[in-house]
Structures are given as C-alpha cells and as structure tokens.
Write a protein that holds these residues in place. Structure first.
Motif, PDB file in Angstrom:
ATOM      1  N   SER A  20      54.782  37.161  41.264  1.00 44.82           N
ATOM      2  CA  SER A  20      54.936  35.878  42.243  1.00 44.82           C
ATOM      3  C   SER A  20      54.950  36.079  43.264  1.00 44.82           C
ATOM      4  N   LEU A  21      55.897  36.578  43.579  1.00 45.09           N
ATOM      5  CA  LEU A  21      56.511  37.248  44.834  1.00 45.09           C
ATOM      6  C   LEU A  21      56.602  36.946  46.643  1.00 45.09           C
ATOM      7  N   LEU A  22      55.244  37.296  46.165  1.00 45.04           N
ATOM      8  CA  LEU A  22      54.918  37.489  47.575  1.00 45.04           C
ATOM      9  C   LEU A  22      53.617  35.856  48.052  1.00 45.04           C
ATOM     10  N   PRO A  23      52.746  35.236  46.697  1.00 40.90           N
ATOM     11  CA  PRO A  23      52.189  34.802  46.919  1.00 40.90           C
ATOM     12  C   PRO A  23      52.710  33.504  47.567  1.00 40.90           C
ATOM     13  N   LEU A  24      54.593  33.548  47.050  1.00 45.20           N
ATOM     14  CA  LEU A  24      55.045  32.269  47.661  1.00 45.20           C
ATOM     15  C   LEU A  24      56.284  32.828  48.445  1.00 45.20           C
ATOM     16  N   GLY A  25      55.748  33.657  49.559  1.00 49.37           N
ATOM     17  CA  GLY A  25      56.265  34.423  50.296  1.00 49.37           C
ATOM     18  C   GLY A  25      58.481  34.094  50.248  1.00 49.37           C
ATOM     19  N   ILE A  26      58.946  34.521  48.881  1.00 51.45           N
ATOM     20  CA  ILE A  26      59.416  35.015  48.523  1.00 51.45           C
ATOM     21  C   ILE A  26      59.876  36.719  49.416  1.00 51.45           C
ATOM     22  N   ASP A  27      60.849  36.491  49.573  1.00 50.54           N
ATOM     23  CA  ASP A  27      61.103  38.340  50.157  1.00 50.54           C
ATOM     24  C   ASP A  27      61.649  38.934  48.941  1.00 50.54           C
ATOM     25  N   PRO A  28      60.673  40.171  48.377  1.00 52.67           N
ATOM     26  CA  PRO A  28      60.922  40.941  46.909  1.00 52.67           C
ATOM     27  C   PRO A  28      62.927  41.666  47.151  1.00 52.67           C
ATOM     28  N   ILE A  29      63.179  41.844  48.435  1.00 54.03           N
ATOM     29  CA  ILE A  29      64.350  42.173  48.771  1.00 54.03           C
ATOM     30  C   ILE A  29      65.931  41.366  48.640  1.00 54.03           C
ATOM     31  N   TRP A  30      65.225  39.998  49.207  1.00 59.44           N
ATOM     32  CA  TRP A  30      66.353  38.585  48.732  1.00 59.44           C
ATOM     33  C   TRP A  30      66.348  38.764  46.877  1.00 59.44           C
ATOM     34  N   PHE A  31      64.944  38.038  46.390  1.00 59.17           N
ATOM     35  CA  PHE A  31      64.896  38.373  44.852  1.00 59.17           C
ATOM     36  C   PHE A  31      65.484  39.287  44.262  1.00 59.17           C
ATOM     37  N   GLY A  32      65.589  40.228  44.360  1.00 51.99           N
ATOM     38  CA  GLY A  32      66.480  41.300  44.216  1.00 51.99           C
ATOM     39  C   GLY A  32      67.832  40.968  44.065  1.00 51.99           C
ATOM     40  N   VAL A  33      68.468  40.361  44.776  1.00 51.65           N
ATOM     41  CA  VAL A  33      69.880  40.225  45.511  1.00 51.65           C
ATOM     42  C   VAL A  33      69.907  39.122  44.807  1.00 51.65           C
ATOM     43  N   PHE A  34      69.139  37.565  44.527  1.00 55.86           N
ATOM     44  CA  PHE A  34      69.305  37.025  43.709  1.00 55.86           C
ATOM     45  C   PHE A  34      69.341  37.297  41.852  1.00 55.86           C
ATOM     46  N   PHE A  35      68.633  38.060  41.578  1.00 61.05           N
ATOM     47  CA  PHE A  35      67.979  38.566  40.457  1.00 61.05           C
ATOM     48  C   PHE A  35      69.909  39.398  40.445  1.00 61.05           C
TER      49      PHE A  35
ATOM     50  N   MET B 146      80.999  29.623  40.741  1.00 60.95           N
ATOM     51  CA  MET B 146      80.758  29.913  41.637  1.00 60.95           C
ATOM     52  C   MET B 146      79.477  30.361  42.670  1.00 60.95           C
ATOM     53  N   MET B 147      79.437  31.815  41.433  1.00 57.89           N
ATOM     54  CA  MET B 147      78.498  32.858  41.857  1.00 57.89           C
ATOM     55  C   MET B 147      76.981  31.873  41.211  1.00 57.89           C
ATOM     56  N   LEU B 148      76.603  30.440  40.463  1.00 57.75           N
ATOM     57  CA  LEU B 148      75.491  29.876  41.136  1.00 57.75           C
ATOM     58  C   LEU B 148      75.418  29.550  42.551  1.00 57.75           C
ATOM     59  N   ALA B 149      76.895  28.933  43.119  1.00 60.76           N
ATOM     60  CA  ALA B 149      76.832  28.499  44.069  1.00 60.76           C
ATOM     61  C   ALA B 149      76.552  29.061  44.796  1.00 60.76           C
ATOM     62  N   THR B 150      76.979  30.668  45.239  1.00 58.37           N
ATOM     63  CA  THR B 150      76.520  31.137  46.004  1.00 58.37           C
ATOM     64  C   THR B 150      74.666  31.328  46.035  1.00 58.37           C
ATOM     65  N   VAL B 151      73.994  31.607  44.832  1.00 56.93           N
ATOM     66  CA  VAL B 151      72.916  31.055  44.691  1.00 56.93           C
ATOM     67  C   VAL B 151      72.433  30.808  45.634  1.00 56.93           C
ATOM     68  N   ALA B 152      72.718  28.819  44.726  1.00 57.91           N
ATOM     69  CA  ALA B 152      72.049  28.111  46.474  1.00 57.91           C
ATOM     70  C   ALA B 152      72.589  28.062  47.585  1.00 57.91           C
ATOM     71  N   LEU B 153      73.594  29.419  47.959  1.00 55.58           N
ATOM     72  CA  LEU B 153      74.122  29.767  49.760  1.00 55.58           C
ATOM     73  C   LEU B 153      72.425  30.556  49.679  1.00 55.58           C
ATOM     74  N   ILE B 154      72.861  31.507  48.690  1.00 58.75           N
ATOM     75  CA  ILE B 154      72.001  32.574  50.031  1.00 58.75           C
ATOM     76  C   ILE B 154      70.015  32.088  49.775  1.00 58.75           C
ATOM     77  N   TYR B 155      70.014  31.321  49.541  1.00 61.71           N
ATOM     78  CA  TYR B 155      69.268  29.986  49.215  1.00 61.71           C
ATOM     79  C   TYR B 155      68.834  30.015  50.120  1.00 61.71           C
ATOM     80  N   VAL B 156      69.373  29.039  50.601  1.00 58.92           N
ATOM     81  CA  VAL B 156      69.777  28.388  52.458  1.00 58.92           C
ATOM     82  C   VAL B 156      69.720  28.578  53.350  1.00 58.92           C
TER      83      VAL B 156
END
Lengths: 424, 167
Positions: A346-361, A402-412
């Motif tokens: 799903s990442l590619l069609p949604l335009g989400i970078d797989p490296i970013w997704f790795g960090v998120f995960f 704080m971890m969830l806030a960091t997730v939000a931050l790296i999304y923005v």
C-alpha cells in the motif's frame, strides 16, 4: 472472508501458546496445502530466509552489545554522563536517558540497552529518592532507544522484508532518536522540578569528570567507529557488526580488563538464544508471508486501503492505532514481521516513503515494547528491578505519549527522519 | 534416556552459539584482509552465512526444551492448570507436525541437490546440500524434542517456566 479465517487461525495458534516462529510457519504450511500450492515452499522459505548476509548482522550486533553488557560498560558510561549532567534538575534521570542514547549507538537491541543501563541506573536513582514508577518507566522507555538509534535489529529485519537499504534506515533513525532523547530529557527535568522529593547530586569536580570520561571513551569511540564506518562505505552493516564485535572484545578484554571468560561465555550463549529465536520467527514469517501472498491477501488489502484512504495521513493514523492495539498483545518483532509484508504494497500508491515507514514502524515497535500486558522491555525492567509489573506499567504511559507525539512530528516534518539518508 | 537427548540438543545449541562467533571472526578477518593486506578472501562471506544457517536450525530444539522460543503467554498462562496442560500438549503436537513436514520436504530438497551434485555457483562453489541439510536436521531434532516434551507432559511432569527472549 478468507482473511478472517486466516486471522482467526493465526490468533488461535498464538494464544494457544505455540511459539510464534512455528505458529507462522505451520499456518503458512496449512494455507499452502489448502490452497493447492506446493508445500515444498515451507522448507525452502525457512532455508532461504536464514541464508542471508544482511541477517548475519543480527547475531553479531547482539554479540557486540552482550559483550559490552557483560564487560560492565554500562556502569562506566553512566558514571561519565552523570559526572557532566548529574547536578542538573532531575540530573540522574537525564543522565539515564543520555546513557541509554549512547548505548543505543553501540547496541541494536532495546532489551540489551534497558538491561545495561537499568542495572546501574535503577539502584542509584532509587537511592536518591526518585519515585519508583517514574524510574522504571524511564528505563523501560529509554531502553527502546536501542532500536531507533543505529544499529538496530528491527531495522535490519525491516530492510530484509521490504528490500530497503539498511544503511538508509539506520541513518533515518538518527533524527527521530535525538527528538525522543530531547523529549525524554525535558520531561525528566520538568518532572523532577514539579515532583521534587529527590536528593540532587553535587557538581562533579573536573578531575572526576576527566577520570569518568576517559573510562567511557573507548565505548564512545566504538559507537562512532561502527556508525561512521557504515556511512563512509568502509564496510557493509554486516561487516560493521563483525568489526563492532571485535572491537567490543578489544575494549572489554584489553583496555578495560572487565570481561572474564565466564562473562564472555554468557554473552555468547545469550546472543545465540536471541539470534535463533529471532531468525526462526523471521523464517516462519517468510513462509507465512509467501502463503498469504499466494492468497493475494496483501494485494487485496492494499486495493481496499487505497480506495478507502485518499489521504496518507488517515492511513498512517489507522495503522498506528492498529499497531498500538496489536502491540498490547503481540511480541514486538512478530508484530513487525506479520504486519509489514501485509502493509508494504500500500505504501507506493499512497506515496509513503518506505524508509520513512520503516522509522515510523520502529517507533511503533518501541511503543509495543513498553505497553502491558505483553511488552518485553517491561519484563526486562521488572527482572532488573524486581518491582511488580504494575508499577513499571504505571510509569511508562507518559513516555508512550511522547513516542506517539514523535510519530506525529515526523509525519508533519518527515525531514527529521529523511534528511540524513537523502542528503548524505 | 530423555536426559541424554536434552544433553545432545544442549550441545547442538552450544555449537550454534560458537558458530555465530565463528561467523563474526571470519567477517572480522575479511575486513582486515581487505584493508590491511588488500587480499579479500573468497570464503568469508559464504562460510559465515553457512554458520548462520546451521546455527539457527541447530539451536531450535534446545530452545524448545528450555521454553525459550518467543510465544504469547498472555491468554494461555491465565487458564486453569488443566487447560494449560492441554494447550501445551496441542502446541507441542503442532510443533512436532510442522517438524515432520519440514523434515520430509527439506530432506527432499537436500537429497535432490546431493544426487544431482548441485553446487552454489559462487566463488567457493560449495555443494548446495551442505547448507540445505540444516533445516531437515534442525527440525528433526526439534520434532524429537517436541515428542519428548509431550512424553514428559503425559507422565505428569510440571509445566516448565517460560523464558522470554528479546528483540
């Protein structure tokens, strides 16, 4: 419908207490048989996933951090950092977080990080009157930095599943890791100011600082050597892990003279247990992943996801929510191995970078490591401190936020993660 | 007899532990050889992977005996003892069944490579079955271990405590 059966089957096996590795491989086999595919793939998948040069970094990074753990490097590191920041408000707590951050740079495992620093920091902080739940939560959460700041075993595994560059993933973990350290430190200082009741440390003399720093210097040099060597292209991540292991031995045996033969054997055996359990799960997940791909499960799910979520943000929020829930009951690495192959298409069609997704995960995996009832870091801290699990869990939730806030931050601001890998 | 088998799988796990160390030593030597002597080896990469494969499968049985595999004890550990024993028996039975499947197909793969003299086609060109034999051997040991654990359970032995791994 098929998806529901598969999910029901998976959770039945897991909750029955079948080891995760064999639950995944076995269910994969059943699916292959039922679907009329060749079951030869079960043996083939188990073999091909362990016969892998990238995954070889797993035992070697574990050997490196276990050798350092047995060599008592945690004590030296903590003493050095404490000499510099101990007199700050909440100084011991800040020193704990910084020590976790530094040890994270020589360890790929959050459990090793929590255990190494926890063994020294918990008694010290308890003695100084820091509230117990706070101390335990701090260590459980600080330990999770081990897998965000490179090297990182979950990132190696993620890179292996998604065929992404492990080096890019390592680099992408640095920024968010520093953000988390910053959040944790600010929280620790604010908490200490507001709660009070602890006994502050005196300012260390310059002689003390110098002595403590010199003793911690080899470990710090090792962290820089391993990480810089990978980024400079002097060696691959796997070779870096071998070099790190070798230098960890040099430091603990020759320089600090703190590693006994018995300690080394303990490190070797502990690394074996962890490596074999992890790699068997990776192998089992490979078989399971193959089977569900033949059932077109990830593909169909990806089609549904792309239709449902027009906004990547929605997708990320939903995935985060699902992962928080799964993290309550599933062991962290298993969660990654089950979910990443399903979500990756799903990442590619949604335009989400797989490296970013790795960090998120990986940050979500960190959350899973500290959320009760199933959270490995909670168990480790419980074992190190002999405190009841409830007390650890009570101290952990501010860090979770704080971890969830960091997730939000790296999304923005994705550049927090992606600036280094894309610009270095 | 059963203790003897436990000793045997323990020994295999011990060997596995040192295989990982050996892999580290080989790769360390490889980097040193490349930079210090400008003479990279042709064997380090392949043999170290070989250590990884064998190490992982050789350790599986002992980890089962010591209950060190990662499992989700959340639900099952809260059940009454009688249910836990049944769940444990089912779980061990499942492991034994899977082991049989992997031994059957895995040995087929390895035997096929052996008969055809298939080699890896790499610089070292090792016979393929050297590595491929690891899965059937490891799972044969695991399967036997699962049956032994089942026998212990049937004799009324107490459930062993589980030990958590890490990630």
């Amino acid at each position: 419908m098929e998806t529901l059966y598969i999910l029901a089957g998976l959770f039945t096996l897991l909750f029955l207490g079948v080891p995760v590795a064999f639950a995944l491989a076995g269910l994969g086999w059943i699916l292959l048989e039922v679907g009329g595919f060749s079951p030869l793939m079960v043996a083939q998948g188990m073999l091909s996933s362990t016969d892998n040069f990238i995954l070889l970094a797993v035992p070697l990074f574990l050997l490196m951090s276990n050798v350092l753990l047995q060599g008592g490097v945690g004590r030296d590191l903590f003493a050095a950092v404490q000499a510099w920041v101990g007199h700050w408000p909440g100084g011991l707590a800040v020193a704990t977080i910084l020590s976790c951050g530094i040890f994270a740079a020589i360890s790929g495992s959050s459990v090793a990080t929590a255990a190494t620093i926890g063994t020294v920091a918990i008694p010290e902080m308890a003695q100084r009157g820091y509230p117990r739940p706070f101390v335990l939560g701090l260590l459980a959460a600080g330990g999770t930095l081990g897998i965000l700041i490179p090297p990182s075993i979950p990132m190696i595994v993620y890179g292996f599943i998604t065929e992404q560059s492990v080096i890019a993933l390592f680099l992408a973990g640095v920024g968010p890791g520093l953000v988390l350290i910053f959040f944790f430190c600010v929280y620790a200082m604010a908490y200490a100011r507001l709660a009070g009741g602890y006994q502050g440390s005196d300012v260390a003399s310059w002689t003390e600082r110098r002595r403590a720093s010199i003793r911690a210097l080899p470990s710090l040099a090792l962290a820089i050597f391993v990480v810089a060597g990978i980024y400079a292209g002097a060696f691959t991540p796997t070779e870096a892990s071998a070099m790190g292991f070798a230098f960890a031995l040099v430091i603990t045996v020759l320089v600090l003279r703190s590693l006994s033969w018995d300690g080394f054997v303990v490190a070797v055996c502990q690394s074996m247990v962890t490596t074999a359990t992890i790699l068997l799960i990776v192998a089992g997940a490979k078989v399971f992943g193959k089977a569900i791909t033949l059932y077109r499960l990830p593909q169909d799910l990806s089609a549904v996801i792309v239709q449902t979520f027009t906004e990547p943000a929605m997708f990320v929020v939903v995935v985060a929510l699902v992962l928080v829930l799964m993290g309550l009951v599933l062991e962290a690495l298993s969660m990654m191995l089950i979910m990443v192959p399903v979500l990756a298409p799903s990442l590619l069609p949604l335009g989400i970078d797989p490296i970013w997704f790795g960090v998120f995960f990986v940050i979500m995996v960190e959350c899973a490591l500290i959320t009760p009832p199933v959270g490995l870091n909670l168990y480790v801290i419980q074992a190190v401190s002999r405190a009841p699990l409830g007390q650890v869990a009570k101290g952990v939730w501010p860090f979770l936020l704080m971890m969830l806030a960091t997730v939000a931050l790296i999304y923005v601001v994705p550049d927090i993660a992606l600036f280094l890998p894309f610009n270095l | 007899m059963l203790q003897l088998y436990d000793r045997f799988t323990d020994l295999a796990a011990w060997l596995a532990a040192w295989l990982y160390v050996a892999a580290g030593a080989m790769l360390g030597y490889e980097v040193a050889a490349r930079y210090l002597f400008t003479a990279p080896t042709i064997w380090a990469e392949e043999l170290s992977r070989f250590c990884l494969v064998w190490g992982t499968f050789l350790a599986a049985a002992a980890l089962l005996a010591k209950r060190q595999h990662i499992r989700i004890g959340l639900v099952v550990d809260r059940l009454p003892m009688a249910f836990r024993r049944v769940a444990e028996a089912l779980s061990l039975g499942f492991v034994a069944l899977l082991s049989a499947v992997i031994v059957w197909h895995g040995s087929g793969i390895a035997f096929d490579s052996f008969e055809r003299g298939r080699t890896a086609g790499t610089m070292l060109d090792l016979p393929m079955w050297w590595g491929e034999a690891a899965a059937p051997v490891g799972f044969a040991m695991l399967g036997v271990q699962a049956v032994i654990e089942l026998a212990k359970l049937a004799r009324g032995a107490p459930l062993p405590a589980t030990d958590h791994g890490e990630s």
